[in-house]
Motif scaffolding. Structure first.
Motif, PDB file in Angstrom:
ATOM      1  N   GLN A 146       0.822  -1.207   0.000  1.00 41.48           N
ATOM      2  CA  GLN A 146       0.000   0.000   0.000  1.00 41.48           C
ATOM      3  C   GLN A 146       0.860   1.264   0.000  1.00 41.48           C
ATOM      4  OE1 GLN A 146      -3.043   0.023   3.016  1.00 41.48           O
ATOM      5  NE2 GLN A 146      -3.764  -2.038   2.508  1.00 41.48           N
ATOM      6  N   ILE A 147       1.978   1.229   0.710  1.00 44.92           N
ATOM      7  CA  ILE A 147       2.858   2.401   0.760  1.00 44.92           C
ATOM      8  C   ILE A 147       3.367   2.761  -0.629  1.00 44.92           C
ATOM      9  CG2 ILE A 147       5.062   3.267   1.653  1.00 44.92           C
ATOM     10  CD1 ILE A 147       4.603   1.605   4.162  1.00 44.92           C
ATOM     11  N   VAL A 148       3.635   1.745  -1.466  1.00 42.55           N
ATOM     12  CA  VAL A 148       4.217   2.010  -2.795  1.00 42.55           C
ATOM     13  C   VAL A 148       3.214   1.767  -3.920  1.00 42.55           C
ATOM     14  CG1 VAL A 148       6.549   1.500  -1.991  1.00 42.55           C
ATOM     15  CG2 VAL A 148       5.166  -0.335  -2.987  1.00 42.55           C
ATOM     16  N   ALA A 149       1.926   1.776  -3.601  1.00 38.37           N
ATOM     17  CA  ALA A 149       0.910   1.484  -4.612  1.00 38.37           C
ATOM     18  C   ALA A 149       0.971   2.431  -5.805  1.00 38.37           C
ATOM     19  CB  ALA A 149      -0.478   1.528  -3.979  1.00 38.37           C
ATOM     20  N   SER A 150       1.359   3.672  -5.588  1.00 39.74           N
ATOM     21  CA  SER A 150       1.369   4.659  -6.672  1.00 39.74           C
ATOM     22  C   SER A 150       2.648   4.636  -7.509  1.00 39.74           C
ATOM     23  CB  SER A 150       1.176   6.074  -6.092  1.00 39.74           C
ATOM     24  OG  SER A 150       2.259   6.418  -5.247  1.00 39.74           O
ATOM     25  N   TYR A 151       3.635   3.830  -7.113  1.00 37.97           N
ATOM     26  CA  TYR A 151       4.906   3.791  -7.846  1.00 37.97           C
ATOM     27  C   TYR A 151       4.790   2.845  -9.046  1.00 37.97           C
ATOM     28  CZ  TYR A 151       7.356   6.160  -4.006  1.00 37.97           C
ATOM     29  OH  TYR A 151       7.788   7.063  -3.067  1.00 37.97           O
ATOM     30  N   PRO A 152       5.095   3.305 -10.259  1.00 42.61           N
ATOM     31  CA  PRO A 152       5.012   2.408 -11.419  1.00 42.61           C
ATOM     32  C   PRO A 152       6.155   1.405 -11.492  1.00 42.61           C
ATOM     33  CG  PRO A 152       5.778   4.581 -12.094  1.00 42.61           C
ATOM     34  CD  PRO A 152       5.407   4.695 -10.647  1.00 42.61           C
ATOM     35  N   ALA A 153       7.342   1.785 -10.972  1.00 48.32           N
ATOM     36  CA  ALA A 153       8.507   0.893 -10.985  1.00 48.32           C
ATOM     37  C   ALA A 153       9.226   1.042  -9.659  1.00 48.32           C
ATOM     38  CB  ALA A 153       9.445   1.231 -12.137  1.00 48.32           C
ATOM     39  N   VAL A 154       9.388  -0.079  -8.936  1.00 49.70           N
ATOM     40  CA  VAL A 154       9.900   0.044  -7.573  1.00 49.70           C
ATOM     41  C   VAL A 154      10.389  -1.297  -7.039  1.00 49.70           C
ATOM     42  CG1 VAL A 154       7.729  -0.458  -6.391  1.00 49.70           C
ATOM     43  CG2 VAL A 154       9.345   1.116  -5.339  1.00 49.70           C
ATOM     44  N   LYS A 200       8.107  -4.194  -8.546  1.00 50.21           N
ATOM     45  CA  LYS A 200       7.365  -3.906  -9.778  1.00 50.21           C
ATOM     46  C   LYS A 200       8.354  -3.335 -10.789  1.00 50.21           C
ATOM     47  CE  LYS A 200       4.334  -1.192  -7.727  1.00 50.21           C
ATOM     48  NZ  LYS A 200       3.161  -0.276  -7.535  1.00 50.21           N
ATOM     49  N   LEU A 201       8.898  -4.234 -11.613  1.00 46.54           N
ATOM     50  CA  LEU A 201       9.869  -3.851 -12.618  1.00 46.54           C
ATOM     51  C   LEU A 201       9.553  -4.575 -13.922  1.00 46.54           C
ATOM     52  CD1 LEU A 201      13.172  -4.107 -10.533  1.00 46.54           C
ATOM     53  CD2 LEU A 201      11.980  -2.008 -11.167  1.00 46.54           C
ATOM     54  N   PRO A 202       9.969  -4.035 -15.057  1.00 45.66           N
ATOM     55  CA  PRO A 202       9.764  -4.747 -16.318  1.00 45.66           C
ATOM     56  C   PRO A 202      10.407  -6.136 -16.271  1.00 45.66           C
ATOM     57  CG  PRO A 202      10.435  -2.484 -16.722  1.00 45.66           C
ATOM     58  CD  PRO A 202      10.601  -2.721 -15.250  1.00 45.66           C
ATOM     59  N   GLY A 203       9.620  -7.157 -16.431  1.00 39.66           N
ATOM     60  CA  GLY A 203      10.142  -8.519 -16.431  1.00 39.66           C
ATOM     61  C   GLY A 203      10.310  -9.144 -15.065  1.00 39.66           C
ATOM     62  N   LEU A 204      10.025  -8.426 -13.996  1.00 38.05           N
ATOM     63  CA  LEU A 204      10.142  -8.995 -12.667  1.00 38.05           C
ATOM     64  C   LEU A 204       9.123  -8.358 -11.730  1.00 38.05           C
ATOM     65  CD1 LEU A 204      11.664 -10.893 -10.717  1.00 38.05           C
ATOM     66  CD2 LEU A 204      13.161  -8.955 -10.159  1.00 38.05           C
ATOM     67  N   GLU A 205       8.201  -9.163 -11.256  1.00 36.30           N
ATOM     68  CA  GLU A 205       7.221  -8.715 -10.278  1.00 36.30           C
ATOM     69  C   GLU A 205       7.170  -9.715  -9.134  1.00 36.30           C
ATOM     70  OE1 GLU A 205       3.397  -7.613 -11.634  1.00 36.30           O
ATOM     71  OE2 GLU A 205       4.140  -6.097 -13.048  1.00 36.30           O
ATOM     72  N   LEU A 206       7.298  -9.225  -7.911  1.00 41.86           N
ATOM     73  CA  LEU A 206       7.261 -10.068  -6.724  1.00 41.86           C
ATOM     74  C   LEU A 206       6.388  -9.406  -5.671  1.00 41.86           C
ATOM     75  CD1 LEU A 206      11.081 -10.840  -6.376  1.00 41.86           C
ATOM     76  CD2 LEU A 206       9.343 -12.409  -7.239  1.00 41.86           C
ATOM     77  N   SER A 207       5.701 -10.204  -4.907  1.00 41.16           N
ATOM     78  CA  SER A 207       4.916  -9.682  -3.790  1.00 41.16           C
ATOM     79  C   SER A 207       4.984 -10.683  -2.645  1.00 41.16           C
ATOM     80  CB  SER A 207       3.457  -9.463  -4.210  1.00 41.16           C
ATOM     81  OG  SER A 207       2.707  -8.974  -3.121  1.00 41.16           O
ATOM     82  N   LEU A 208       5.731 -10.325  -1.611  1.00 39.32           N
ATOM     83  CA  LEU A 208       5.840 -11.142  -0.412  1.00 39.32           C
ATOM     84  C   LEU A 208       5.195 -10.365   0.727  1.00 39.32           C
ATOM     85  CD1 LEU A 208       9.536 -12.338  -0.759  1.00 39.32           C
ATOM     86  CD2 LEU A 208       7.465 -13.452  -1.596  1.00 39.32           C
ATOM     87  N   ASN A 213       7.107   2.476   7.847  1.00 41.65           N
ATOM     88  CA  ASN A 213       7.793   3.040   6.686  1.00 41.65           C
ATOM     89  C   ASN A 213       8.408   1.921   5.859  1.00 41.65           C
ATOM     90  OD1 ASN A 213      10.307   2.396   8.056  1.00 41.65           O
ATOM     91  ND2 ASN A 213      10.097   4.311   9.198  1.00 41.65           N
ATOM     92  N   ALA A 214       8.910   2.290   4.683  1.00 43.72           N
ATOM     93  CA  ALA A 214       9.504   1.306   3.784  1.00 43.72           C
ATOM     94  C   ALA A 214      10.719   1.906   3.098  1.00 43.72           C
ATOM     95  CB  ALA A 214       8.492   0.861   2.748  1.00 43.72           C
ATOM     96  N   LEU A 215      11.742   1.089   2.899  1.00 43.02           N
ATOM     97  CA  LEU A 215      12.857   1.469   2.030  1.00 43.02           C
ATOM     98  C   LEU A 215      12.402   1.274   0.604  1.00 43.02           C
ATOM     99  CD1 LEU A 215      16.043   0.036   3.778  1.00 43.02           C
ATOM    100  CD2 LEU A 215      15.585   2.438   3.238  1.00 43.02           C
ATOM    101  N   VAL A 216      12.462   2.327  -0.196  1.00 46.48           N
ATOM    102  CA  VAL A 216      11.879   2.327  -1.530  1.00 46.48           C
ATOM    103  C   VAL A 216      12.956   2.702  -2.545  1.00 46.48           C
ATOM    104  CG1 VAL A 216      10.158   3.406  -3.030  1.00 46.48           C
ATOM    105  CG2 VAL A 216       9.606   2.909  -0.643  1.00 46.48           C
ATOM    106  N   VAL A 217      13.194   1.819  -3.500  1.00 46.17           N
ATOM    107  CA  VAL A 217      14.193   2.037  -4.545  1.00 46.17           C
ATOM    108  C   VAL A 217      13.481   2.214  -5.880  1.00 46.17           C
ATOM    109  CG1 VAL A 217      16.171   1.083  -5.785  1.00 46.17           C
ATOM    110  CG2 VAL A 217      15.921   0.674  -3.323  1.00 46.17           C
ATOM    111  N   THR A 218      13.814   3.285  -6.581  1.00 42.41           N
ATOM    112  CA  THR A 218      13.265   3.517  -7.918  1.00 42.41           C
ATOM    113  C   THR A 218      14.431   3.545  -8.910  1.00 42.41           C
ATOM    114  OG1 THR A 218      13.283   5.899  -7.483  1.00 42.41           O
ATOM    115  CG2 THR A 218      11.204   4.729  -7.175  1.00 42.41           C
TER     116      THR A 218
END
Length: 257
Positions: free
Chosen positions: A87-95, A233-241, A249-254
């Motif tokens: 939910q914290i990164v729901a608006s990020y297209p690539a993360v 959420k990246l091109p060719g790689l999607e994971l959800s654990l 809070n979350a560490l978020v890499v774009t």
């Protein structure tokens, strides 16, 4: 509830086994891991540790080049807000994002938490470790070594420091799902694993890459157990654990800059 008992409840993590699957799994303690670039500034590897003297564990590692990717500490909301990382990164297209700070019974982040030079968490804990990002350089240090007059771009504290100067710390024999971060100059590594014994996990982080480890010089334990979660959420790689608990809070890499 007395303060000491409340503090103990916060730090006592109930481990829940997290299913981690993926192609290209490599066996730690022998066979080198292979990192594959999945986005500008981000490389990915799966791992499986089968050390003879410890229970096996598996997970994901992401190597982040701060010269080509951005890392932030993103809050869930207000001071006492907690939400799943998804939910914290729901608006990020690539993360790539994972949980970060420990939290107290009121849901507030424990330890210093800073994003873009602005405090989003509690006060400094001198005996805890801290991931510090200044410009495009990162390091892990002791909270007592943080100076009040400096305003790093990002700080998140955790406990314990798993690896210090390439050496595995002396750790209590505890089993839990693990969330950790390594830092060395322009490279930050995010690591999540299934239930693992603390020393075995730290040894995997510290072991040289040609021995199947990650080669972390300094590594910091973040909140684990039911808080452990990962969103990719990246091109060719999607994971959800997903974890069982919301986090402050979350560490978020774009990718890219």
């Amino acid at each position: 509830m007395p303060a000491m008992r409340r503090h103990a409840l916060v730090l006592c993590v109930l481990p829940v086994l997290m299913a981690v699957t993926g192609a290209g799994v490599r066996s730690a303690r022998g066979e080198p891991l292979k990192f594959v670039t999945v986005a500008p500034g981000i490389a990915h590897s799966t791992f499986k540790s089968r050390a003879e003297d410890a229970e096996p564990f598996s997970g994901y590692a992401f190597k982040v080049d701060l010269d080509a990717a951005e890392i932030r500490l993103v809050p869930a909301g207000g001071p006492s807000s907690r939400r799943p990382v998804a939910q914290i990164v729901a608006s990020y297209p690539a993360v790539v994002a994972m949980n970060a700070s420990f939290f107290d019974n009121e849901g507030r982040a424990m330890g210093l938490a800073v994003d873009e030079g602005r405090s989003i968490g509690g006060g400094r804990r001198q005996s805890w470790g801290a991931l510090v990002v200044e410009g495009r350089k990162a390091r892990i240090t002791l909270g007592a070594d943080l100076t009040d007059h400096l305003a790093p771009r990002l700080v998140v504290q955790g406990i314990p420091r798993l690896v210090v100067g390439g050496m595995v710390s002396r750790l209590k024999p505890q089993f839990a799902e693990r969330s950790a971060v390594c830092a060395d100059g322009s490279v930050v590594m995010l690591v999540v694993s299934t239930k693992a014994e603390a020393t075995a996990f730290a040894r995997f982080l510290a072991d040289a890459p040609d021995q199947g480890g990650l080669g972390c010089v300094d590594a910091l334990n973040l909140d684990g157990g039911p808080s452990t979660q990962l969103v990719v959420k990246l091109p060719g790689l999607e994971l959800s654990l997903p974890g069982r608990w919301g986090v402050p809070n979350a560490l978020v890499v774009t990718p890219g800059r």
